[in-house]
Design a protein around this motif. Structure first.
Motif, PDB file in Angstrom:
ATOM      1  N   SER A 260      56.744  11.427  25.611  1.00  0.00           N
ATOM      2  CA  SER A 260      56.671  12.750  25.244  1.00  0.00           C
ATOM      3  C   SER A 260      54.976  12.856  25.179  1.00  0.00           C
ATOM      4  O   SER A 260      54.201  12.246  24.932  1.00  0.00           O
ATOM      5  CB  SER A 260      56.972  12.766  23.900  1.00  0.00           C
ATOM      6  OG  SER A 260      56.896  14.338  23.427  1.00  0.00           O
ATOM      7  N   ALA A 263      54.405  16.628  19.830  1.00  0.00           N
ATOM      8  CA  ALA A 263      55.299  16.156  18.787  1.00  0.00           C
ATOM      9  C   ALA A 263      55.379  17.139  17.844  1.00  0.00           C
ATOM     10  O   ALA A 263      54.221  17.843  17.611  1.00  0.00           O
ATOM     11  CB  ALA A 263      54.919  14.705  18.263  1.00  0.00           C
ATOM     12  N   PRO A 264      56.396  17.448  17.182  1.00  0.00           N
ATOM     13  CA  PRO A 264      56.474  18.470  16.140  1.00  0.00           C
ATOM     14  C   PRO A 264      55.935  18.031  14.988  1.00  0.00           C
ATOM     15  O   PRO A 264      56.552  18.124  13.790  1.00  0.00           O
ATOM     16  CB  PRO A 264      58.063  18.909  16.150  1.00  0.00           C
ATOM     17  CG  PRO A 264      58.623  17.704  16.611  1.00  0.00           C
ATOM     18  CD  PRO A 264      57.902  17.020  17.412  1.00  0.00           C
ATOM     19  N   VAL A 265      54.761  17.669  14.813  1.00  0.00           N
ATOM     20  CA  VAL A 265      54.058  17.020  13.755  1.00  0.00           C
ATOM     21  C   VAL A 265      52.592  17.796  13.525  1.00  0.00           C
ATOM     22  O   VAL A 265      51.723  17.705  14.674  1.00  0.00           O
ATOM     23  CB  VAL A 265      53.787  15.564  13.922  1.00  0.00           C
ATOM     24  CG1 VAL A 265      53.178  14.988  12.567  1.00  0.00           C
ATOM     25  CG2 VAL A 265      54.933  14.946  14.059  1.00  0.00           C
ATOM     26  N   ALA A 269      49.884  17.352  16.888  1.00  0.00           N
ATOM     27  CA  ALA A 269      50.895  18.086  17.982  1.00  0.00           C
ATOM     28  C   ALA A 269      50.491  17.567  19.367  1.00  0.00           C
ATOM     29  O   ALA A 269      51.524  17.416  20.275  1.00  0.00           O
ATOM     30  CB  ALA A 269      50.752  19.455  17.736  1.00  0.00           C
ATOM     31  N   SER A 316      61.290  14.146  18.272  1.00  0.00           N
ATOM     32  CA  SER A 316      61.725  15.547  17.833  1.00  0.00           C
ATOM     33  C   SER A 316      62.242  15.556  16.572  1.00  0.00           C
ATOM     34  O   SER A 316      62.002  16.674  15.771  1.00  0.00           O
ATOM     35  CB  SER A 316      62.823  15.799  18.962  1.00  0.00           C
ATOM     36  OG  SER A 316      62.132  15.983  20.315  1.00  0.00           O
ATOM     37  N   SER A 317      62.918  14.637  16.198  1.00  0.00           N
ATOM     38  CA  SER A 317      63.303  14.615  14.736  1.00  0.00           C
ATOM     39  C   SER A 317      62.411  14.862  13.484  1.00  0.00           C
ATOM     40  O   SER A 317      62.618  15.092  12.312  1.00  0.00           O
ATOM     41  CB  SER A 317      64.258  13.425  14.582  1.00  0.00           C
ATOM     42  OG  SER A 317      63.406  12.231  14.059  1.00  0.00           O
ATOM     43  N   GLY A 319      60.172  16.728  13.263  1.00  0.00           N
ATOM     44  CA  GLY A 319      59.674  18.439  12.873  1.00  0.00           C
ATOM     45  C   GLY A 319      60.289  18.688  11.649  1.00  0.00           C
ATOM     46  O   GLY A 319      59.424  19.259  10.734  1.00  0.00           O
ATOM     47  N   HIS A 320      61.366  17.993  10.985  1.00  0.00           N
ATOM     48  CA  HIS A 320      61.760  18.375   9.429  1.00  0.00           C
ATOM     49  C   HIS A 320      60.872  17.463   8.803  1.00  0.00           C
ATOM     50  O   HIS A 320      61.208  16.197   8.867  1.00  0.00           O
ATOM     51  CB  HIS A 320      63.162  18.149   9.534  1.00  0.00           C
ATOM     52  CG  HIS A 320      63.841  18.432   7.945  1.00  0.00           C
ATOM     53  ND1 HIS A 320      64.667  17.591   7.500  1.00  0.00           N
ATOM     54  CD2 HIS A 320      63.479  19.328   7.128  1.00  0.00           C
ATOM     55  CE1 HIS A 320      64.810  18.197   6.244  1.00  0.00           C
ATOM     56  NE2 HIS A 320      64.110  18.946   6.058  1.00  0.00           N
ATOM     57  N   GLY A 322      57.721  17.011   9.325  1.00  0.00           N
ATOM     58  CA  GLY A 322      56.516  16.707   9.916  1.00  0.00           C
ATOM     59  C   GLY A 322      55.181  17.522   9.785  1.00  0.00           C
ATOM     60  O   GLY A 322      54.085  17.335  10.428  1.00  0.00           O
ATOM     61  N   LEU A 323      55.482  18.171   8.494  1.00  0.00           N
ATOM     62  CA  LEU A 323      54.186  19.031   8.077  1.00  0.00           C
ATOM     63  C   LEU A 323      53.255  18.149   6.989  1.00  0.00           C
ATOM     64  O   LEU A 323      53.982  18.392   5.836  1.00  0.00           O
ATOM     65  CB  LEU A 323      54.598  20.444   7.518  1.00  0.00           C
ATOM     66  CG  LEU A 323      53.406  21.319   7.275  1.00  0.00           C
ATOM     67  CD1 LEU A 323      52.288  21.691   8.132  1.00  0.00           C
ATOM     68  CD2 LEU A 323      54.012  22.802   6.596  1.00  0.00           C
TER      69      LEU A 323
END
Length: 339
Positions: A260, A263-265, A269, A316-317, A319-320, A322-323
């Motif tokens: 990848s 990343a949704p972080v 990113a 991908s997981s 993201g929930h 990841g902030l």
């Protein structure tokens, strides 16, 4: 279990702990569950307000809470784990090695949905140290039907609910990219950050190469570390979309498979994850890792150190949760980041 008058309890086994509370003086357990009542105990029991007691009667259809708690522990236990002492239907699961902690969340939910029993764990996907509490188990009532515990065992299956993957020894090569560093226009401040984070693990940094923005030079540097026996290569910088940011191209040109790019972080990113044909991880770290206290690198590194594959689906997981909130006082991993 049978309900009897305390004055008639001599010779019987108490089913629950008896606590004595004296204001300002004492609050302690004076009789433990399993204690056999003797004649001298009766006045003491009456003095703490126990005119009646639950006493244990062996019943082939029921488990005592301590017996059932052992079954819950057996569902959880795996290599590199040990139990606490059983007490009041409770057993804790303790880490017996440093490693990457995993929970089968789906099966855990199924067991907890049965009622009258519970298993509470720490979050899956984070590092643990020897001696850390991994989970607590408890039977809710004093006794529980054996058929219910058999159902729980069938629900959990034969594979343990918990796993520790011990951290491994790694030889790491660091590639620092950027003409501005190569030509001394700025000082390298990225390398020390990476070394500090790696120092938490069993790692030998076999070298750091400062390379410009030429992708061929970056690829050559990666390959040189691989030929020297590195089993992890970390590339810092050059991960954005500017013309001079050539690290992703260089990693791809080594022949490694890109898992990848992105990343949704946040922060992190522009992170890149790749593996060679020999399954050696190559990471491209964006600049945020240099100046943000916690980033994607903190979530990925424990996984890599235990040889747990970093997959596109797992990234991908993230993201929930990841902030990162960049709290003034960082409590990671005891916060929501990555959870």
């Amino acid at each position: 279990m049978r309900f009897i008058k305390t004055t008639e309890a001599e010779g019987h086994v108490i089913c629950h702990d008896i606590v004595q509370i004296i204001k300002g003086v004492n609050k302690d357990t004076i009789f433990r569950k399993g204690h056999v009542v003797c004649k001298e105990d009766i006045p003491v029991l009456l003095s703490v307000g126990k005119d009646n007691l639950y006493v244990w009667e062996k019943d082939d259809t029921m488990y005592h809470e301590d017996e059932a708690a052992q079954i819950l522990y057996d569902m959880c236990k795996n290599d590199f784990m040990k139990p606490s002492e059983v007490k009041e239907g409770k057993i804790d699961v303790i880490a017996d090695a440093d490693g990457y902690f995993k929970v089968d969340i789906g099966r855990l939910l199924e067991v907890n949905s049965l009622g009258e029993m519970m298993i509470a764990t720490r979050h899956s996907g984070f590092p643990v140290k020897k001696g850390d509490k991994l989970a607590g188990t408890r039977i809710i009532p004093l006794i529980i039907e054996k058929v219910k515990m058999e159902k729980a065992k069938r629900t959990a299956g034969t594979k343990p609910l918990l796993e520790i993957k011990p951290f491994l020894h790694k030889k790491v090569g660091i590639i620092t990219t950027g003409n501005e560093v190569l030509y001394g226009r700025i000082k390298d401040t990225f390398g020390p950050v990476i070394r500090e984070k790696l120092a938490e693990y069993d790692v030998d940094v076999i070298g750091q190469r400062i390379i410009g923005d030429n992708p061929r030079d970056i690829s050559d540097g990666i390959n040189e570390f691989l030929s020297e026996g590195a089993n992890m290569v970390i590339c810092t910088g050059g991960m954005s979309v500017d013309p001079d940011d050539t690290t992703p191209t260089a990693i791809k040109d080594t022949g490694a498979k890109i898992i990848s790019y992105g990343a949704p972080v946040l922060p992190g990113a522009m992170f890149l994850m790749a593996y060679t044909k020999e399954n050696i991880p190559i990471m491209g770290l964006p600049g945020c890792v240099m100046y943000s206290k916690r980033t994607i690198f903190d979530l990925v590194l424990p996984r890599v150190m235990s040889d747990e594959p970093v997959t596109k689906e797992w990234l991908s997981s993230l993201g929930h949760g990841g902030l990162c909130l960049a709290c003034e006082i960082c409590l990671f991993p005891n916060c929501g980041f990555g959870k």
